[in-house]
Design an enzyme around this catalytic site. Structure first.
Site, PDB file in Angstrom:
ATOM      1  CB  CYS A 306     -11.596 -12.846 -34.288  1.00 11.11           C
ATOM      2  SG  CYS A 306     -13.160 -11.961 -34.520  1.00 11.11           S
ATOM      3  CG  HIS A 354     -12.918 -14.549 -38.165  1.00 12.30           C
ATOM      4  ND1 HIS A 354     -12.783 -14.792 -36.814  1.00 12.30           N
ATOM      5  CD2 HIS A 354     -11.803 -15.076 -38.747  1.00 12.30           C
ATOM      6  CE1 HIS A 354     -11.654 -15.448 -36.599  1.00 12.30           C
ATOM      7  NE2 HIS A 354     -11.032 -15.617 -37.755  1.00 12.30           N
ATOM      8  CG  HIS A 366      -7.491 -16.843 -37.366  1.00 10.55           C
ATOM      9  ND1 HIS A 366      -8.722 -17.167 -37.887  1.00 10.55           N
ATOM     10  CD2 HIS A 366      -6.753 -17.992 -37.440  1.00 10.55           C
ATOM     11  CE1 HIS A 366      -8.728 -18.432 -38.273  1.00 10.55           C
ATOM     12  NE2 HIS A 366      -7.555 -18.954 -38.009  1.00 10.55           N
TER      13      HIS A 366
END
Length: 394
Positions: A306, A354, A366
Site C-alpha cells: 500500500c 494501510h 490502493h
C-alpha cells in the site's frame, strides 16, 4: 485445524484389553495424539463463517502492520549499510595515509640515528602508536627540523582521526546488526500471519467460500453506498462555497472599497492549481498500476504494497514521500474527510497500517492485501470507522 478437533472419550481399555492403572495415562496420551491427526472436526467445535472472516481480516490487518514495520526496518538497514560501507572505506583510506606518514617518520628517525643527531629512543617515539607519547616527550621536538615537526603533527592528527572513525564504524556495525535483526523479526511476523490466514481459508468448504463471497459483496455494496453519500455531500459543499463566493464578489463589486486584485474571496477553499496539477500526475501513475499484484514490501514496478504504491505515485509527480505509512501520515496537511481532494492520502486504522490514494467521489486507488490486486475501491471498504485521517502531501 488441530485446535478444533474433538477427541473420543478414553478409558481404562485400549483395543478391548484392560490396562494397568499406571499405563492408562501414557496410552491415553498416545490415543489423543493419534486422534488429533486423524479425527474429523466436530460441527460444534468449528468456528462460524463470521468468526473465520473476522479472524482472517484481523490477520491481514496484522500482516499489514507488520509489513510497515518491515518496510521501516528495511529502509533503516539500507541506510545503515550505506553508512557502514562509507565509514569502512574512509577508515581504509585513512589507514593507508597513516601508514605512509609512519614510513616517512621512520625514515627521519633512521637518518637521525645514523648521523648521531638523535638517540635510538627518538625512533621509538616517532613510531609510537599512542598520541600521548608525543605529548609526554614534547622536548624531543627541539631536535627535529621544521619539516619533520610538521610530519609529526600530521601523523598525530591522522592517527587520532583514524581512531575516531574506527570507533564510529564499530558502532555503526552494531546498529546495522540490530537493524538486520529487526528486519528478520518483522519478516517472520508477516509470513506467520499470512500463513495462518491462508490455512483458515483453505479449510473452508465450497459452500462456505460461496457464502463468504456473498458477505464480501454486501460489504462492497454498503461501501459504495457510503461513497456515493460522501460524493453528494462534497458536491453540495462545493456548490455552497461557489454560491458564497459569487455573493461576496457581487457585494464587493457594489461597494466603494477597492479590490485586492486577487479575484478570490478570503477563506476560499478552491483547490490550489499547483496541487491539482501534481495530483493529476500521481493519479495517472496509480491508474496505470491497476491490476498489478499486492506483494508486501514491494515498491514496483511489477508489484506494490500500500505505501509503496502511494510513494511511487507521488514520486511520478516529483513529490518525495517517506517509505512507510507511519511517516507518510506526517508528510502533509491533514484535512477532513469531507474536504478530501483527488490525490490526497487516506490512512486507515489506529495503527496506520494501510493507505490509499483518493480519486474523488468517495473512491480511492490502493493495493489492498495479499492475494489481491491494485484496484479502485470505496474508502469505506472496511467501514467508516476504519478511516484514520486524510493528508494532502503537496
Amino acid at each position: 485445524m488441530a485446535s478444533h478437533r474433538k477427541s473420543r472419550p478414553t478409558g481404562p481399555r485400549v483395543a478391548g484389553i484392560r490396562t494397568p492403572a499406571l499405563a492408562t495415562a501414557a496410552l491415553t496420551s498416545v490415543a489423543l495424539l493419534s486422534q488429533t491427526a486423524t479425527a474429523a472436526p466436530s460441527d460444534d467445535d468449528r468456528p462460524s463463517l463470521e468468526e473465520v472472516e473476522k479472524k482472517v481480516d484481523d490477520l491481514y490487518r496484522q500482516a499489514g502492520s507488520a509489513t510497515e514495520k518491515y518496510n521501516a526496518a528495511k529502509e533503516k538497514t539500507t541506510k545503515q549499510r550505506k553508512r557502514v560501507d562509507t565509514l569502512l572505506d574512509d577508515v581504509a583510506k585513512r589507514t593507508q595515509r597513516l601508514n605512509e606518514a609512519r614510513e616517512e617518520l621512520g625514515s627521519y628517525a633512521s637518518a637521525q640515528y645514523r648521523t648521531g643527531s638523535a638517540i635510538p629512543e627518538t625512533a621509538t617515539f616517532l613510531l609510537a602508536d599512542s598520541p600521548q607519547d608525543y605529548v609526554d616527550r614534547n622536548h624531543l621536538l627541539s631536535r627535529l627540523t621544521g619539516r619533520q615537526k610538521d610530519a609529526v603533527d600530521d601523523y598525530v592528527t591522522q592517527q587520532s582521526e583514524t581512531m575516531h572513525k574506527r570507533r564510529e564504524a564499530t558502532e555503526s556495525l552494531a546498529t546495522l546488526t540490530e537493524s538486520q535483526s529487526d528486519l528478520k523479526t518483522a519478516k517472520a511476523t508477516v509470513q506467520r500471519k499470512l500463513s495462518t490466514a491462508r490455512e483458515l481459508l483453505s479449510e473452508l468448504t465450497a459452500e462456505e467460500k460461496a457464502r463468504l463471497a456473498a458477505i464480501e459483496r454486501k460489504k462492497q455494496e454498503e461501501a459504495a453506498r457510503k461513497a456515493a453519500e460522501l460524493a453528494q455531500r462534497q458536491a453540495e459543499e462545493r456548490e455552497r462555497q461557489e454560491r458564497a463566493a459569487r455573493q461576496e464578489s457581487d457585494a464587493s463589486a457594489g461597494s466603494s472599497q477597492p479590490s485586492d486584485g486577487t479575484g478570490a474571496s478570503s477563506g476560499s477553499t478552491t483547490p490550489d492549481a499547483s496541487y491539482g496539477s501534481k495530483a493529476e500526475k500521481a493519479l495517472a501513475f496509480a491508474r496505470a498500476q491497476i491490476g498489478k499484484p499486492y506483494v508486501w514490501g514491494a515498491t514496483g514496478p511489477g508489484s506494490y504494497d500500500c505505501s509503496g504504491l502511494t510513494q511511487a505515485a507521488w514520486k511520478a509527480a516529483s513529490v518525495t514521500l517517506p517509505r512507510t505509512t507511519y511517516d507518510q501520515v506526517n508528510a502533509g496537511t491533514t484535512v477532513p474527510v469531507s474536504q478530501a481532494q483527488p490525490g490526497d492520502l487516506v490512512f486507515f486504522y489506529d495503527d496506520l497500517s494501510h493507505v490509499g490514494l483518493y480519486i474523488g467521489n468517495g473512491m480511492m486507488i490502493h493495493a489492498p492485501k495479499p492475494g489481491a490486486y491494485v484496484r479502485e475501491e470505496s474508502i469505506f471498504y472496511d467501514g467508516e470507522s476504519s478511516i484514520h485521517s486524510v493528508v494532502r502531501p503537496a
